[in-house]
Scaffold this motif. Structure first.
Motif, mmCIF file in Angstrom:
data_model
loop_
_atom_site.group_PDB
_atom_site.id
_atom_site.type_symbol
_atom_site.label_atom_id
_atom_site.label_comp_id
_atom_site.label_asym_id
_atom_site.label_seq_id
_atom_site.Cartn_x
_atom_site.Cartn_y
_atom_site.Cartn_z
ATOM 1 N N ARG A 197 -25.922 -15.091 77.936
ATOM 2 C CA ARG A 197 -24.833 -15.752 78.658
ATOM 3 C C ARG A 197 -25.072 -17.258 78.753
ATOM 4 N N VAL A 198 -26.319 -17.659 79.012
ATOM 5 C CA VAL A 198 -26.629 -19.085 79.093
ATOM 6 C C VAL A 198 -26.326 -19.775 77.764
ATOM 7 N N VAL A 199 -26.790 -19.176 76.655
ATOM 8 C CA VAL A 199 -26.542 -19.750 75.327
ATOM 9 C C VAL A 199 -25.042 -19.795 75.038
ATOM 10 N N HIS A 200 -24.346 -18.708 75.364
ATOM 11 C CA HIS A 200 -22.921 -18.620 75.072
ATOM 12 C C HIS A 200 -22.125 -19.672 75.832
ATOM 13 N N PHE A 201 -22.392 -19.808 77.119
ATOM 14 C CA PHE A 201 -21.624 -20.749 77.927
ATOM 15 C C PHE A 201 -21.928 -22.191 77.539
ATOM 16 N N PHE A 202 -23.184 -22.481 77.200
ATOM 17 C CA PHE A 202 -23.526 -23.844 76.788
ATOM 18 C C PHE A 202 -22.760 -24.239 75.535
ATOM 19 N N PHE A 203 -22.796 -23.397 74.517
ATOM 20 C CA PHE A 203 -22.131 -23.742 73.261
ATOM 21 C C PHE A 203 -20.614 -23.595 73.363
ATOM 22 N N ALA A 204 -20.137 -22.836 74.345
ATOM 23 C CA ALA A 204 -18.691 -22.774 74.568
ATOM 24 C C ALA A 204 -18.175 -24.150 74.997
ATOM 25 N N TRP A 205 -18.903 -24.827 75.874
ATOM 26 C CA TRP A 205 -18.472 -26.153 76.313
ATOM 27 C C TRP A 205 -18.678 -27.190 75.220
ATOM 28 N N VAL A 206 -19.716 -27.005 74.390
ATOM 29 C CA VAL A 206 -19.867 -27.877 73.215
ATOM 30 C C VAL A 206 -18.653 -27.722 72.306
ATOM 31 N N PHE A 207 -18.253 -26.476 72.089
ATOM 32 C CA PHE A 207 -17.095 -26.189 71.238
ATOM 33 C C PHE A 207 -15.836 -26.839 71.801
ATOM 34 N N VAL A 208 -15.614 -26.712 73.108
ATOM 35 C CA VAL A 208 -14.432 -27.305 73.744
ATOM 36 C C VAL A 208 -14.451 -28.823 73.588
ATOM 37 N N GLY A 209 -15.609 -29.446 73.809
ATOM 38 C CA GLY A 209 -15.707 -30.896 73.684
ATOM 39 C C GLY A 209 -15.407 -31.372 72.271
ATOM 40 N N VAL A 210 -15.959 -30.674 71.276
ATOM 41 C CA VAL A 210 -15.707 -31.052 69.881
ATOM 42 C C VAL A 210 -14.231 -30.868 69.550
ATOM 43 N N TYR A 211 -13.640 -29.771 70.023
ATOM 44 C CA TYR A 211 -12.238 -29.504 69.705
ATOM 45 C C TYR A 211 -11.313 -30.566 70.307
ATOM 46 N N LEU A 212 -11.525 -30.896 71.559
ATOM 47 C CA LEU A 212 -10.666 -31.893 72.196
ATOM 48 C C LEU A 212 -10.839 -33.262 71.535
ATOM 49 N N SER A 213 -12.075 -33.602 71.144
ATOM 50 C CA SER A 213 -12.315 -34.880 70.458
ATOM 51 C C SER A 213 -11.609 -34.906 69.114
ATOM 52 N N TRP A 214 -11.702 -33.789 68.373
ATOM 53 C CA TRP A 214 -11.019 -33.721 67.078
ATOM 54 C C TRP A 214 -9.510 -33.824 67.250
ATOM 55 N N LEU A 215 -8.966 -33.110 68.225
ATOM 56 C CA LEU A 215 -7.521 -33.105 68.434
ATOM 57 C C LEU A 215 -7.013 -34.504 68.766
ATOM 58 N N LEU A 216 -7.716 -35.196 69.645
ATOM 59 C CA LEU A 216 -7.304 -36.543 70.018
ATOM 60 C C LEU A 216 -7.384 -37.482 68.816
ATOM 61 N N ALA A 217 -8.505 -37.431 68.068
ATOM 62 C CA ALA A 217 -8.660 -38.304 66.906
ATOM 63 C C ALA A 217 -7.627 -37.995 65.832
ATOM 64 N N SER A 218 -7.315 -36.712 65.640
ATOM 65 C CA SER A 218 -6.372 -36.315 64.592
ATOM 66 C C SER A 218 -4.949 -36.730 64.911
ATOM 67 N N VAL A 219 -4.613 -36.762 66.186
ATOM 68 C CA VAL A 219 -3.282 -37.239 66.582
ATOM 69 C C VAL A 219 -3.194 -38.751 66.380
ATOM 70 N N ILE A 220 -4.263 -39.458 66.745
ATOM 71 C CA ILE A 220 -4.248 -40.919 66.652
ATOM 72 C C ILE A 220 -4.234 -41.395 65.205
ATOM 73 N N ASN A 221 -5.084 -40.794 64.353
ATOM 74 C CA ASN A 221 -5.177 -41.291 62.974
ATOM 75 C C ASN A 221 -4.191 -40.617 62.012
ATOM 76 N N GLY A 222 -3.384 -39.676 62.496
ATOM 77 C CA GLY A 222 -2.361 -39.048 61.668
ATOM 78 C C GLY A 222 -2.846 -37.872 60.842
ATOM 79 N N HIS A 223 -4.122 -37.503 60.969
ATOM 80 C CA HIS A 223 -4.668 -36.388 60.185
ATOM 81 C C HIS A 223 -3.938 -35.079 60.490
ATOM 82 N N LEU A 224 -3.615 -34.864 61.758
ATOM 83 C CA LEU A 224 -2.939 -33.625 62.149
ATOM 84 C C LEU A 224 -1.570 -33.520 61.493
ATOM 85 N N ARG A 225 -0.793 -34.582 61.578
ATOM 86 C CA ARG A 225 0.558 -34.569 61.004
ATOM 87 C C ARG A 225 0.530 -34.544 59.480
#
Length: 286
Positions: A127-155
């Motif tokens: 559970r400790v390992v899972h929850f730690f990397f779950a928040w790592v995953f969330v942080g990476v995803y939100l960073s990617w989403l924000l960058a992809s919207v700004i630089n046009g990669h998503l569109r």
């Protein structure tokens, strides 16, 4: 300019190198790879603590709402066998699920030790390992989403358009024949696949994971209502991870089929080799 082949006298297309992936995409890719590795195997450790999935809010002996269960049962001849129940059907999975290992070193767990982190039964550490990397995953995803919207990669590179949908049958046929056009751009099949994973599977993983947290249920009770109960959220969480694993397996096959050195170079350095005829339209991915 083309290069002539000595054997046939025909001209080979000139190869040029373009910038295919920006820093944000490359960092996100490897961040997800690491996080998902630990999430998968620690998640199976957690699943082993109660190896069954249900539909609804509650589970237990008084409820007949299981859609999957993996267990060790004793057969009529006295032997303990691995048994997997799935949607009303039961399968003997001895050696893989439920019961694994040699007869001298039997392991009685849903998933074998090699598929869990840690490899021995330790729910707390899992559970400790899972929850730690779950928040790592969330942080990476939100960073990617924000960058992809700004630089046009998503569109530009992820969201499929009408032309991509029209080209899909031809692209699928070309992939089945292992024919790949190295122009540096995502084809229609890649766009649809990445859009499904990045915009559907990943958000579902995050939201269903939050729904299983009692603390998040207290803060955001509407999460439980959206997914029809915590047990349903757990089932969706498991199914989505299975779909992501399937996507990863196909992704690896396609990388080797399309040229592993070129693909790995593009995801490490951002540089990708294409035919000279495509050099004008294949650059600029972020």
């Amino acid at each position: 300019m083309s290069i002539a082949s000595k054997e046939t006298g025909s001209e080979l297309p000139r190869k040029v190198t373009i910038r295919r992936h920006g820093v944000a995409t490359r960092l996100s890719h490897w961040g997800w790879a690491v996080a998902l590795f630990f999430l998968l195997f620690s998640g199976l450790q957690i699943f082993n603590a109660h190896p069954a999935l249900y539909i609804g809010q509650q589970s237990g002996f008084a409820f007949d709402n299981a859609v999957l269960s993996i267990q060790a049962i004793r057969s009529e001849d006295g032997d303990v066998r691995g048994s997997t129940y799935l949607l009303g059907h039961r399968f003997d999975t001895t050696g893989v699920l439920g019961v694994s290992g040699s007869r001298e070193r039997r392991a009685y767990s849903a998933f074998p030790a090699w598929a869990t982190i840690p490899s021995y039964h330790d729910l707390a550490t899992g559970r400790v390992v899972h929850f730690f990397f779950a928040w790592v995953f969330v942080g990476v995803y939100l960073s990617w989403l924000l960058a992809s919207v700004i630089n046009g990669h998503l569109r530009r590179d992820i969201l499929p358009g009408a032309a991509d949908l029209n080209a899909l049958p031809k692209t699928v046929l070309e992939h089945l024949r292992f024919r790949f056009d190295h122009d540096g751009r995502y084809n229609s099949l890649q766009k649809l696949s990445y859009a499904a994973v990045l915009l559907v599977f990943f958000p579902l993983m995050i939201l269903t994971g939050l729904t299983m947290s009692p603390g998040m249920d207290a803060a955001w009770p509407w999460l439980v209502d959206i997914f029809g109960g915590r047990q349903t959220a757990r089932t969706i969480h498991f199914i989505v991870m299975a779909l992501i694993v399937g996507f990863f397996a196909v992704h690896i096959v396609m990388v080797f089929a399309a040229g592993p050195l070129n693909e790995m170079r593009s995801m490490i350095t951002g540089r990708y080799r294409v035919d000279g005829s495509h050099s004008d339209g294949g650059s600029g991915h972020e």
